[in-house]
Design a protein around this motif. Sequence first.
Motif, PDB file in Angstrom:
ATOM      1  N   GLU A 445       0.729  -1.197   0.139  1.00 36.21           N
ATOM      2  CA  GLU A 445      -0.390  -0.505  -0.121  1.00 36.21           C
ATOM      3  C   GLU A 445       0.719   1.147   0.005  1.00 36.21           C
ATOM      4  O   GLU A 445       0.677   2.241   1.150  1.00 36.21           O
ATOM      5  N   VAL A 446       1.664   1.398  -0.952  1.00 36.98           N
ATOM      6  CA  VAL A 446       2.526   2.739  -0.924  1.00 36.98           C
ATOM      7  C   VAL A 446       1.876   3.869  -1.595  1.00 36.98           C
ATOM      8  O   VAL A 446       1.412   3.489  -2.423  1.00 36.98           O
ATOM      9  N   GLY A 447       2.083   5.326  -1.110  1.00 45.58           N
ATOM     10  CA  GLY A 447       2.133   5.987  -1.122  1.00 45.58           C
ATOM     11  C   GLY A 447       3.266   7.345  -1.504  1.00 45.58           C
ATOM     12  O   GLY A 447       4.046   6.716  -0.759  1.00 45.58           O
ATOM     13  N   GLY A 448       2.783   8.072  -2.251  1.00 44.68           N
ATOM     14  CA  GLY A 448       3.634   8.618  -2.539  1.00 44.68           C
ATOM     15  C   GLY A 448       4.208  10.223  -3.708  1.00 44.68           C
ATOM     16  O   GLY A 448       2.656  10.208  -4.403  1.00 44.68           O
ATOM     17  N   LYS A 449       5.195  10.648  -3.440  1.00 48.55           N
ATOM     18  CA  LYS A 449       4.715  12.072  -4.709  1.00 48.55           C
ATOM     19  C   LYS A 449       6.465  11.517  -5.555  1.00 48.55           C
ATOM     20  O   LYS A 449       7.777  11.753  -5.001  1.00 48.55           O
ATOM     21  N   THR A 450       6.488  11.841  -7.073  1.00 48.27           N
ATOM     22  CA  THR A 450       7.474  12.308  -7.355  1.00 48.27           C
ATOM     23  C   THR A 450       7.906  13.735  -7.856  1.00 48.27           C
ATOM     24  O   THR A 450       7.208  14.160  -7.583  1.00 48.27           O
ATOM     25  N   GLY A 451       9.229  14.227  -7.564  1.00 48.32           N
ATOM     26  CA  GLY A 451      10.046  15.675  -7.704  1.00 48.32           C
ATOM     27  C   GLY A 451      11.077  15.060  -9.233  1.00 48.32           C
ATOM     28  O   GLY A 451      11.909  14.067  -8.852  1.00 48.32           O
ATOM     29  N   THR A 452      10.561  15.471 -10.172  1.00 48.36           N
ATOM     30  CA  THR A 452      11.882  16.066 -11.076  1.00 48.36           C
ATOM     31  C   THR A 452      11.803  17.225 -11.212  1.00 48.36           C
ATOM     32  O   THR A 452      11.228  18.028 -11.357  1.00 48.36           O
ATOM     33  N   ALA A 453      13.635  17.661 -11.417  1.00 48.46           N
ATOM     34  CA  ALA A 453      14.072  18.505 -11.133  1.00 48.46           C
ATOM     35  C   ALA A 453      14.689  18.598 -12.046  1.00 48.46           C
ATOM     36  O   ALA A 453      16.368  18.683 -11.932  1.00 48.46           O
ATOM     37  N   ASP A 454      15.234  19.994 -12.646  1.00 50.04           N
ATOM     38  CA  ASP A 454      16.894  20.840 -13.595  1.00 50.04           C
ATOM     39  C   ASP A 454      17.388  21.790 -12.518  1.00 50.04           C
ATOM     40  O   ASP A 454      16.646  21.862 -11.466  1.00 50.04           O
ATOM     41  N   GLN A 455      18.711  21.178 -12.216  1.00 49.13           N
ATOM     42  CA  GLN A 455      19.798  21.657 -11.439  1.00 49.13           C
ATOM     43  C   GLN A 455      20.080  22.714 -12.226  1.00 49.13           C
ATOM     44  O   GLN A 455      20.584  22.854 -13.614  1.00 49.13           O
TER      45      GLN A 455
END
Length: 537
Positions: A445-455
């Motif tokens: 029962e995994v929950g979560g949020k992704t994050g993709t960021a240019d540096q």
Amino acid sequence: MSEFKFVEKKSILKISFERIAFIFFIFFIISLLFSAKILFLSYNDLPEQKIIKKKENFRSSIIDREGDILAKSVRITNLGIDPKLVVDKKKLLLSLKLLFPNKDFKDQINGKKFFYVKKKISPEKLEAVLKLGEKAFRLEEKIARVYPNGELFSHIIGQIDNDNNGISGLEKSFDYELRSSKEALKLTVDKELQYLIREELAKAEDIFKNVGSAAILMNIHNGEILSMISLPDFDLNKRKNLKDLKYINRATKGVYELGSVFKTFTLAAGINYDVVSPETEFTNLKKKITCNKNSIEEYDNKIPSNLTAEQILIRSGNIGSVRIAQKVGIDNFEDFLVKIGILNQLTFDTDEIGTTQIGKWGKCKLATVAFGHGIATTLLQLTKGYSIVTNGGYEINPTLIKKKYGNDKIRLINQDVSNLINPILRKIVSTKEGTAGFANVAGFEVGGKTGTADQPADGEYSKKKINTFASVFPASDPKFALVVMLDEPKPNKEFVYNYRDGRQPYKGNWRNTAGWTTVWVTGQIIDKIGPILATKY
């Protein structure tokens, strides 16, 4: 006629043999005693002449939560040579070559300075060396630090110098305690979990060619860190002067813009200050807006223009997140980030801690922070933030040291935040609209949020990525936070993705987003560690 008389005389010769035998026996005994005395004196003379005893610098052991030794002080012997005392250098060189075939001591023996032949020499090898009878050998006895797991806990435990003084990690921050106490320093980490997570991060480097990675697994209710990895790492048994920044502790010291993982905080702040609910509707969302001549665009033009607050988070909308933040306001948003530990200076068990970088607040700063740009923080602070948002709003302090906990809990934010946010995080993983399907491991029962960021680089954003996935599980009653970050991953067009829902495998991905890199790695990690967590914790 005189009478013949025979007078028997005792043999003088017989007496002489008896005396000689007695005297010989006496001398033999005396010789034995003197020989024994000489050997005894020679043996006792060895430590004074050939053994250099270093000042003892004992440090107590470091153990994991199960009692497995991670660091230990032991007595060792170093073998050295004083070239000035060598009588036959050619003969000694030949003998050393037989004992140490991979080493060449020619230049050192022909020099004048003392040098080491072998540090931490084994008893068997030392015995073979001493049988050579060379008086130039010097034995150095000292206390040494050994690390049975090599590089596995390198960033956590840290290093010591040649005098056994802690210079990084827990060896430095707990230097006094390790010197003054005979009791082992017990950590919260689990060696088995540490190994399995590191193994999956190492595999990810082969697939996505990232320059580094990090992961933190933490109990969200008491802050105990069960695992903390930063790659690349280093073998603690080989003391090195690590000046290369690639060896930075990416979990605690590295400060990064982490992108869309901050959108969870944006919605959580809106709920906490009662300005939005998950059902709040946002209409006519634009695909692009500007602020001080800088543009903010939607990462995916297929995102609908009308969305609820919940849908904005599930679909990771940039413009929608800005609109939510505008409702929250600068003061409330800043206050919220302070409460969950993002803007505060974190107090931690090691000295290698980064500081959040945000600059001056304003309407444009509010807009960019809403979707995780214009603010750089550490993975540890991100983990703390997600823990507070999902654990009912209670304060926790991340720790590596096993300790007793009181029953008193301090609530920092409204309990409704967790009750409403957790189901949304689950939908990000479990629904087709979400961005984290590869982490939908059955049974956890995994929950979560992704994050993709240019540096950022040289005043502008580069094409280099930081891909992050902040997860909690089980989402209905969260116990653990697992945050994984890949530093500069590259898309792998030859890699085959196997879906967990039974769909046909997919090959040839051009995307370089967290959903296609970090989320996949996180799914692999939870596959391995999930059963252990379910049975042990």
